[in-house]
Design a protein around this motif. Structure first.
Motif, PDB file in Angstrom:
ATOM      1  N   GLY A  68       7.269   0.667   2.885  1.00 50.45           N
ATOM      2  CA  GLY A  68       7.103   0.683   1.887  1.00 50.45           C
ATOM      3  C   GLY A  68       6.532  -0.117   1.066  1.00 50.45           C
ATOM      4  N   GLY A  69       7.513  -1.488   1.048  1.00 47.86           N
ATOM      5  CA  GLY A  69       7.245  -3.211   0.914  1.00 47.86           C
ATOM      6  C   GLY A  69       5.733  -3.551   1.794  1.00 47.86           C
ATOM      7  N   GLY A  70       5.611  -2.983   3.165  1.00 46.30           N
ATOM      8  CA  GLY A  70       4.775  -3.317   3.779  1.00 46.30           C
ATOM      9  C   GLY A  70       3.220  -2.791   3.381  1.00 46.30           C
ATOM     10  N   THR A  71       3.996  -1.451   3.106  1.00 47.69           N
ATOM     11  CA  THR A  71       2.449  -0.592   2.955  1.00 47.69           C
ATOM     12  C   THR A  71       2.126  -1.320   0.746  1.00 47.69           C
ATOM     13  OG1 THR A  71       3.192   1.394   4.072  1.00 47.69           O
ATOM     14  CG2 THR A  71       1.397   1.203   1.910  1.00 47.69           C
ATOM     15  N   ALA A  72       2.972  -1.992   0.685  1.00 45.53           N
ATOM     16  CA  ALA A  72       2.261  -2.209  -0.785  1.00 45.53           C
ATOM     17  C   ALA A  72       1.669  -4.047  -0.772  1.00 45.53           C
ATOM     18  CB  ALA A  72       3.625  -2.159  -1.670  1.00 45.53           C
ATOM     19  N   LEU A  73       1.994  -4.379   0.069  1.00 46.56           N
ATOM     20  CA  LEU A  73       2.263  -5.610   0.178  1.00 46.56           C
ATOM     21  C   LEU A  73       0.356  -5.914   1.158  1.00 46.56           C
ATOM     22  CD1 LEU A  73       4.775  -7.780   1.584  1.00 46.56           C
ATOM     23  CD2 LEU A  73       3.063  -7.938  -0.812  1.00 46.56           C
ATOM     24  N   ALA A  74       0.398  -4.643   1.987  1.00 48.63           N
ATOM     25  CA  ALA A  74      -1.556  -4.462   2.524  1.00 48.63           C
ATOM     26  C   ALA A  74      -2.256  -4.117   1.366  1.00 48.63           C
ATOM     27  CB  ALA A  74      -0.958  -3.469   4.127  1.00 48.63           C
ATOM     28  N   VAL A  76      -2.036  -4.837  -1.140  1.00 48.04           N
ATOM     29  CA  VAL A  76      -2.267  -5.611  -2.530  1.00 48.04           C
ATOM     30  C   VAL A  76      -3.036  -6.372  -2.437  1.00 48.04           C
ATOM     31  CG1 VAL A  76      -1.669  -7.857  -3.935  1.00 48.04           C
ATOM     32  CG2 VAL A  76      -0.443  -4.804  -4.671  1.00 48.04           C
ATOM     33  N   ALA A  77      -3.343  -6.767  -1.049  1.00 48.54           N
ATOM     34  CA  ALA A  77      -4.362  -8.175   0.025  1.00 48.54           C
ATOM     35  C   ALA A  77      -5.253  -7.942  -0.159  1.00 48.54           C
ATOM     36  CB  ALA A  77      -3.352  -8.186   0.967  1.00 48.54           C
ATOM     37  N   LEU A  78      -5.539  -6.018   0.659  1.00 50.85           N
ATOM     38  CA  LEU A  78      -7.101  -5.828   0.182  1.00 50.85           C
ATOM     39  C   LEU A  78      -7.551  -6.070  -0.707  1.00 50.85           C
ATOM     40  CD1 LEU A  78      -6.076  -2.774   3.428  1.00 50.85           C
ATOM     41  CD2 LEU A  78      -7.412  -5.136   4.093  1.00 50.85           C
ATOM     42  N   TRP A  79      -6.682  -5.331  -2.318  1.00 51.25           N
ATOM     43  CA  TRP A  79      -7.567  -5.150  -3.216  1.00 51.25           C
ATOM     44  C   TRP A  79      -8.044  -6.298  -3.438  1.00 51.25           C
ATOM     45  CZ3 TRP A  79      -9.025  -1.919  -6.107  1.00 51.25           C
ATOM     46  CH2 TRP A  79      -9.452  -2.081  -7.504  1.00 51.25           C
ATOM     47  N   ARG A 120      -9.411   1.864   6.108  1.00 53.22           N
ATOM     48  CA  ARG A 120      -9.261   1.754   7.753  1.00 53.22           C
ATOM     49  C   ARG A 120      -7.953   0.763   7.479  1.00 53.22           C
ATOM     50  NH1 ARG A 120     -14.935   3.159   8.121  1.00 53.22           N
ATOM     51  NH2 ARG A 120     -15.328   0.488   8.512  1.00 53.22           N
ATOM     52  N   LEU A 121      -8.274  -0.739   7.337  1.00 51.54           N
ATOM     53  CA  LEU A 121      -7.306  -1.403   8.049  1.00 51.54           C
ATOM     54  C   LEU A 121      -6.119  -0.667   7.299  1.00 51.54           C
ATOM     55  CD1 LEU A 121      -9.390  -4.321   7.033  1.00 51.54           C
ATOM     56  CD2 LEU A 121      -7.832  -4.535   8.887  1.00 51.54           C
ATOM     57  N   LEU A 122      -6.343  -0.632   5.883  1.00 54.82           N
ATOM     58  CA  LEU A 122      -4.832   0.686   5.392  1.00 54.82           C
ATOM     59  C   LEU A 122      -4.231   1.061   5.900  1.00 54.82           C
ATOM     60  CD1 LEU A 122      -3.049  -0.054   2.779  1.00 54.82           C
ATOM     61  CD2 LEU A 122      -4.364   1.645   1.565  1.00 54.82           C
ATOM     62  N   VAL A 123      -5.137   1.885   6.394  1.00 54.88           N
ATOM     63  CA  VAL A 123      -3.998   3.239   7.079  1.00 54.88           C
ATOM     64  C   VAL A 123      -3.767   2.700   8.598  1.00 54.88           C
ATOM     65  CG1 VAL A 123      -4.483   5.217   8.325  1.00 54.88           C
ATOM     66  CG2 VAL A 123      -6.393   5.023   6.426  1.00 54.88           C
ATOM     67  N   THR A 124      -4.960   1.831   9.186  1.00 54.38           N
ATOM     68  CA  THR A 124      -4.144   1.505  10.457  1.00 54.38           C
ATOM     69  C   THR A 124      -2.105   0.552  10.481  1.00 54.38           C
ATOM     70  OG1 THR A 124      -6.533   1.205  11.224  1.00 54.38           O
ATOM     71  CG2 THR A 124      -4.126  -0.704  12.275  1.00 54.38           C
ATOM     72  N   ALA A 125      -2.989  -0.143   9.159  1.00 57.04           N
ATOM     73  CA  ALA A 125      -1.732  -1.215   8.148  1.00 57.04           C
ATOM     74  C   ALA A 125      -0.263   0.357   8.081  1.00 57.04           C
ATOM     75  CB  ALA A 125      -1.570  -1.732   7.032  1.00 57.04           C
TER      76      ALA A 125
END
Length: 583
Positions: A68-74, A76-79, A120-125
């Motif tokens: 959850g934390g990693g997904t949220a950070l990824a 926000v970073a991509l946004w 696609r990067l977010l899905v991979t993450a």
């Protein structure tokens, strides 16, 4: 005719930029994205009780923290990141891009260009983080169980005999009987009784308690919890039902911001409310108490967390919510006599004891399972769950958990644990080399003690509860009709000897638990003995506890038990008595 330039093509009418940057400066892009993120955070804050489980789990669960934390950070970073390829896409109109794209559907879904690459990067993450979280969760869960078992054993005290039960507060009325008979005794048009729980009445007896909550979608949106109802569980005859009506500003069965759950999480976000509410009354007013669970981190030998008691929340009808520490809850006059410690933590602590001799010891293939115990399994139809809530001497509520040795075919008791419902302090009794009868076998003995009853079709045995009498453990089992509208008799099975006592009278139950039972205190056992003056029955049982013969003994008649002639039968047969009083 002059050639038409791209800027004057037929696609001009649909000249909408595909990428969101449009050549904006990086500062403007980040400021715009931060503003959008702020709106999302603000809406999330206003509705924070809805996301409480995810946020709390992310903070206190190693696996969910990674995922959850990693997904949220990824995300926000991509946004916030600038577009990856804005120069190649911003000069094209939608029509031209759709014609030239290999997959026009991806364009319409935003999966082409910079947005597509980010998704696609977010899905991979997410996929990678999911796999890592599983790898983290397995060892973290094992170390959590190990640490919890060590903490529980370190704070527990072994006792030489069972603590005495409170004879004034036996659990005579099972939950299902209470639910059916209580709901059949009240009449509400816009309300219904919520889930039953165990509380103490103002007179000191134990009771099943219910929230009188709105019923139906419209009423859950508009109406309020009407108060609480408590019904005595310690007797079947002349059972009292008390209703304490007062509208709750925040209550059970009320939706969203009007509910107690919403406001508990809103006022103390960093706690869990896994236990059901304890509904009770004090000085004639209804209240609800919610035990609170917290967690603490342990960084070695592998990051993990363990649950802790964080006190509780006392909900008043006027909407006041008092968040109390454990010490404040114990000293609160309104909560005096009520159970305070979370049942869910007790269940977790008892479940962790299989790890008390180490992680490797309990593994399926390589583990030796030395000294390993597990929570005793209850048979289907028991209508109960561990830990059991009982009252000990001095009106001290306790959570009792029966533990059996590890193994698929073991059903005898190895240890019995008592948790103080006020403090969470543990005492336990170890059987040593002697194994006590567990709840499943006790229910079988209760049925076999009366082979004349049509079990399963007319009557059932239900809700085995451990009761301690004069240093002995007994299983207190109830016999009810299959519609659960009554308790026809109480059956006590001695966990050590298998001796069985059947009692019909509420006062006789109290006398028996007090240890002062006599022949005149006991009711007759079901049978076809007519008007004979039966004092007691002699039950001849085999080594498995099955009744071989049932011998009535009349008043004034002496009974001499002669062992069977066959040596093997003599070793396997046991004679017990069942007390009785003439009708």
């Amino acid at each position: 005719m002059a050639d038409r330039s791209p800027s004057t093509s037929d696609d001009d009418a649909s000249d909408i930029r595909i990428d969101g940057s449009g050549g904006r400066p990086l500062g403007v892009h980040i400021a715009t994205r931060l503003f959008g993120l702020g709106i999302v955070v603000f809406i999330g804050y206003l509705t924070r009780p809805l996301w409480h489980g995810f946020v709390y789990g992310t903070l206190y669960s190693p696996g969910l923290l990674v995922f959850g934390g990693g997904t949220a950070l990824a995300a926000v970073a991509l946004w916030l990141a600038p577009p990856f390829d804005s120069e190649t896409t911003s000069e094209y109109s939608v029509g031209r891009v759709l014609r030239e794209a290999e997959n026009p559907v991806d364009v319409l879904l935003g999966l082409q260009g910079s947005p597509g690459r980010k998704i696609r990067l977010l899905v991979t993450a997410v996929v990678v983080l999911g796999a890592v979280s599983v790898l983290v969760s397995v060892p973290a869960g094992m170390f959590e169980q190990r640490t919890l078992a060590q903490q529980t054993m370190a704070d527990a005290t072994e006792v030489d005999e069972f603590p005495q039960a409170n004879p004034d507060n036996p659990r005579v009325v099972p939950r299902q009987v209470a639910d059916i008979t209580t709901r059949g005794s009240v009449s509400y048009r816009q309300h219904r009784l919520g889930t039953s729980d165990i509380a103490r009445t103002e007179e000191g007896s134990l009771a099943w308690s219910y929230a009188i909550q709105p019923d139906g979608f419209r009423n859950t949106l508009i109406e309020h919890q009407r108060g609480v109802l408590v019904t005595d569980m310690t007797r079947m005859d002349d059972r009292q039902i008390a209703v304490y009506e007062e509208d709750f500003v925040y209550g059970e069965g009320m939706l969203l911001h009007r509910s107690a759950d919403w406001n508990l999480k809103k006022t103390d976000y960093f706690a869990k409310y896994d236990d059901d509410a304890v509904e009770f009354s004090h000085d004639g007013r209804p209240y609800m108490y919610y035990p609170k669970t917290g967690h603490e981190w342990h960084l070695t030998p592998f990051p993990h967390t363990t649950p802790t008691w964080d006190g509780g929340a006392l909900v008043h009808p006027d909407g006041t919510i008092e968040h109390l520490s454990p010490e404040e809850a114990r000293s609160n006059a309104i909560l005096d006599g009520q159970r305070l410690y979370p049942l869910t933590i007790t269940r977790d602590e008892m479940g962790s004891l299989g790890y008390r001799n180490g992680i490797i010891n309990q593994l399926p293939v390589v583990g030796a399972h030395e000294g390993e115990i597990e929570i005793a399994r209850l048979p289907s139809g028991a209508d109960n769950a561990q830990p059991f809530v009982i009252d000990l001497e001095g009106q001290q509520m306790s959570y009792v958990t029966a533990m059996e040795p590890y193994g698929e075919d073991t059903r005898g008791l190895d240890e019995v644990w008592f948790a103080d419902a006020d403090t969470g302090e543990y005492r336990y009794f170890g059987t040593g080399d002697e194994t006590l009868t567990g709840p499943e076998r006790a229910m079988g003995i209760a049925r076999s003690a009366d082979s004349r009853t049509n079990w399963g079709e007319n009557f059932v045995v239900t809700e085995p509860v451990p009761v301690t009498i004069d240093g002995d453990l007994w299983w207190h089992i109830k016999v009810t009709p299959i519609d659960f509208t009554d308790v026809t008799r109480n059956v006590f099975v001695n966990a050590d000897t298998g001796r069985t006592i059947e009692i019909r009278d509420d006062d006789a139950v109290r006398s028996f638990i007090r240890g002062a039972v006599t022949e005149d205190d006991l009711d007759p056992v079901d049978g076809d003995d007519g008007d004979r003056d039966i004092v007691y029955y002699v039950l001849i049982t085999d080594g498995d506890g099955n009744v071989i013969e049932r011998i009535p003994v009349e008043r004034g008649q002496d009974a001499t038990i002669v062992g069977p002639s066959d040596e093997r039968a003599r070793d396997n047969a046991t004679a017990t008595t069942i007390g009785s009083r003439p009708s």
